[in-house]
Design a protein around this motif. Structure first.
Motif, short mmCIF file in Angstrom:
data_model
loop_
_atom_site.label_atom_id
_atom_site.label_comp_id
_atom_site.label_asym_id
_atom_site.label_seq_id
_atom_site.Cartn_x
_atom_site.Cartn_y
_atom_site.Cartn_z
N VAL A 143 0.77 -1.12 -0.21
CA VAL A 143 0.09 0.06 -0.17
C VAL A 143 0.79 1.25 -0.04
O VAL A 143 2.11 0.95 0.41
CB VAL A 143 -0.74 0.04 1.28
CG1 VAL A 143 -1.80 -1.20 1.11
CG2 VAL A 143 -0.14 0.42 2.64
N GLY A 145 1.58 4.53 2.14
CA GLY A 145 1.14 5.33 3.42
C GLY A 145 2.12 6.34 3.21
O GLY A 145 3.45 6.50 3.67
N GLU A 158 -1.58 9.59 4.12
CA GLU A 158 -2.70 9.24 3.01
C GLU A 158 -2.50 7.67 2.68
O GLU A 158 -1.35 7.39 2.29
CB GLU A 158 -2.50 10.13 1.69
CG GLU A 158 -2.87 11.58 2.10
CD GLU A 158 -2.57 12.66 1.14
OE1 GLU A 158 -3.35 13.36 0.82
OE2 GLU A 158 -1.45 12.66 0.70
N VAL A 159 -3.52 7.00 2.50
CA VAL A 159 -3.48 5.59 2.44
C VAL A 159 -4.27 5.10 1.40
O VAL A 159 -5.44 5.49 1.12
CB VAL A 159 -3.68 4.72 3.71
CG1 VAL A 159 -3.84 3.12 3.29
CG2 VAL A 159 -2.96 5.06 5.03
N VAL A 160 -3.57 4.24 0.25
CA VAL A 160 -4.22 3.97 -0.80
C VAL A 160 -3.48 2.84 -1.43
O VAL A 160 -2.43 2.71 -1.26
CB VAL A 160 -4.51 5.38 -2.02
CG1 VAL A 160 -2.94 5.57 -2.30
CG2 VAL A 160 -5.12 4.94 -3.01
N VAL A 170 -5.25 -2.33 2.81
CA VAL A 170 -5.63 -1.01 2.96
C VAL A 170 -6.20 -0.74 4.25
O VAL A 170 -5.80 0.31 4.95
CB VAL A 170 -6.42 -0.39 1.74
CG1 VAL A 170 -6.95 0.93 1.79
CG2 VAL A 170 -5.68 -0.75 0.41
N THR A 171 -6.93 -1.38 4.48
CA THR A 171 -8.11 -1.19 6.04
C THR A 171 -6.92 -1.58 6.89
O THR A 171 -6.92 -0.79 7.93
CB THR A 171 -9.14 -2.39 5.86
OG1 THR A 171 -9.83 -2.15 4.83
CG2 THR A 171 -9.77 -2.26 7.23
N SER A 174 -4.64 1.25 7.57
CA SER A 174 -5.41 2.59 7.90
C SER A 174 -5.52 2.38 9.59
O SER A 174 -5.33 3.17 10.13
CB SER A 174 -6.70 2.83 7.13
OG SER A 174 -6.58 2.94 5.75
N ASP A 175 -5.87 1.14 10.05
CA ASP A 175 -6.16 0.92 11.35
C ASP A 175 -4.84 1.13 12.08
O ASP A 175 -4.73 1.44 13.29
CB ASP A 175 -6.68 -0.58 11.34
CG ASP A 175 -8.13 -0.69 11.08
OD1 ASP A 175 -8.95 0.32 10.80
OD2 ASP A 175 -8.63 -1.86 10.76
N VAL A 184 -5.51 9.79 9.37
CA VAL A 184 -5.53 8.91 8.19
C VAL A 184 -6.72 9.34 7.16
O VAL A 184 -7.92 9.47 7.55
CB VAL A 184 -5.71 7.45 8.60
CG1 VAL A 184 -5.74 6.35 7.54
CG2 VAL A 184 -4.87 7.03 9.70
N THR A 186 -8.08 7.49 4.04
CA THR A 186 -8.06 6.37 3.27
C THR A 186 -8.85 6.66 1.94
O THR A 186 -9.89 7.14 1.61
CB THR A 186 -8.83 5.28 4.08
OG1 THR A 186 -8.24 5.00 5.27
CG2 THR A 186 -8.64 3.72 3.23
N GLU A 188 -10.04 5.96 -2.03
CA GLU A 188 -10.86 4.81 -2.63
C GLU A 188 -10.07 4.55 -3.99
O GLU A 188 -10.23 3.71 -4.41
CB GLU A 188 -12.39 5.34 -2.76
CG GLU A 188 -13.17 5.33 -1.47
CD GLU A 188 -13.30 4.19 -0.75
OE1 GLU A 188 -13.42 3.11 -1.52
OE2 GLU A 188 -13.20 4.17 0.51
#
Ligand SMILES: NC(=O)c1ccc[n+]([C@@H]2O[C@H](COP(=O)([O-])OP(=O)(O)OC[C@H]3O[C@@H](n4cnc5c(N)ncnc54)[C@H](O)[C@@H]3O)[C@@H](O)[C@H]2O)c1
Length: 316
Positions: A143, A145, A158-160, A170-171, A174-175, A184, A186, A188
């Motif tokens: 991912v 980050g 920023e997470v993608v 991705v989840t 983010s967690d 965070v 996240t 799409e």
């Protein structure tokens, strides 16, 4: 890849930082301050010394914000072998130079050496993960980050994922970042430059145009933000700021009133040619503006200021 082999995001003990420059070192400092063991790998001969200097420099700010129980700089290990470093990971944060070929090969090597299921995040400033994960045997755990400098103080990440990323990774990322205290976003979908760098890029291009054409100095550009719009942005972002600029009519009045002026030729969003003259003018301007403050002095000044802003807004 079985997602069942991933550690719980709250059970991570060891973070591996691959690439330990400004950003990798900043991440290392952040994770150490939050009580993790950090293993760093970086191929440069002077990397360990630079990394330890950066962590020591960040420590006063991190101490002021409050260290986690057991947090210590000596829980940082510099590992000369990439595979040996990755083998210890519960999470990997890659922060190598912004070079697509380098990242493709490096992420494949990291993927091959990291225990199954463990999430691998890249700090890239703008490459889509779809373009970077192409050589990985198990790209599902990779991912983006994307942090902001300094990662030990600026909350946003920023997470993608990319096309081959497992949505669960991705989840998970983010967690995990939220668990360690990050703010965070996240995303799409993959967007070049993500959100914040796309906005910063517009400002950066316009600043270079103004210097290139002698319309403003480096000092005037910096002052225009620090004593102007920059003061509003930590409180309300650029859009809510404009909502208030429309008075009681809010954003609707703002758009109806100023919308037509968007057609005025204020901006020149094509990048200016980065000539040697422009490069020197910007570098000279920054040196003039710095005066007798060293980079270390400026880092300490910035850290004090960011902490004061976060505290004033009740965010630290
Ligand atoms: N500087 C910023 O403001 C910023 C902000 C957000 C994200 N990023 C991203 O973070 C990443 C790192 O940027 P930086 O500013 O820390 O750069 P940097 O030049 O400070 O550090 C890069 C580090 O990578 C090391 N390196 C060189 N070759 C390597 C390899 N093959 N594998 C692993 N490491 C290698 C270098 O020795 C150096 O220590 C980039 O992807 C960049 O886009 C930078």
């Amino acid at each position: 890849m079985s997602t069942g082999t991933r550690p719980d995001p709250t059970a991570v003990e060891t973070v591996v930082c691959v690439g330990a420059g400004v950003i990798g070192g900043g991440w290392a400092a952040y994770f150490l301050a939050h009580g993790y063991d950090v293993v760093a790998w970086d191929p440069a001969p002077d990397a360990e010394g630079r990394l330890r200097h950066l962590v020591a420099q960040a420590w006063p700010a991190l101490t002021e914000l409050g260290l986690a129980e057991g947090a210590a700089q000596d829980r940082l290990t510099f590992e000369p072998d990439l595979a040996a470093a990755c083998a210890r990971a519960d999470f990997v944060q890659e922060s190598a130079p912004e070079d697509l070929e380098l990242k493709r090969t490096l992420l494949a090597d990291v993927d091959a050496a990291t225990p199954e299921g463990v999430v691998v995040a890249s700090s890239t400033s703008g490459y889509p993960m779809s373009d970077m994960q192409v050589r990985c045997a198990t790209p599902g755990r990779t991912v983006v980050g994307h942090p902001f400098n300094p990662p030990y103080l600026i909350p946003l990440v920023e997470v993608v994922g990319g096309t081959a990323t497992d949505p669960d990774a991705v989840t998970w990322a983010s967690d995990f970042y939220r668990h360690v205290g990050k703010s965070v976003i996240t995303m799409e979908r993959e967007v070049p430059g993500f959100i914040a760098n796309r906005l910063q890029e517009a400002l950066w291009r316009e600043a270079l145009h103004m210097v290139a054409e002698g319309e403003a100095t480096v000092e005037q550009i910096d002052l225009s933000i620090t004593d102007g719009p920059g003061l509003r942005w930590p409180i309300q972002g650029p859009l809510l700021t404009f909502h208030l600029a429309g008075g009681q009519g809010g954003m609707a009045h703002m758009l109806d009133h100023f919308g037509p002026s968007l057609l005025a030729p204020w901006t020149r969003l094509d990048a200016p040619p980065l000539t040697p003259e422009l490069r020197d003018a910007v570098v000279d301007g920054c040196e003039r503006e710095s005066g007798d403050r060293s980079i270390d002095d400026l880092v300490a000044e910035r850290d004090r200021g960011v902490i004061a802003v976060l505290r004033a807004l009740g965010r630290a």
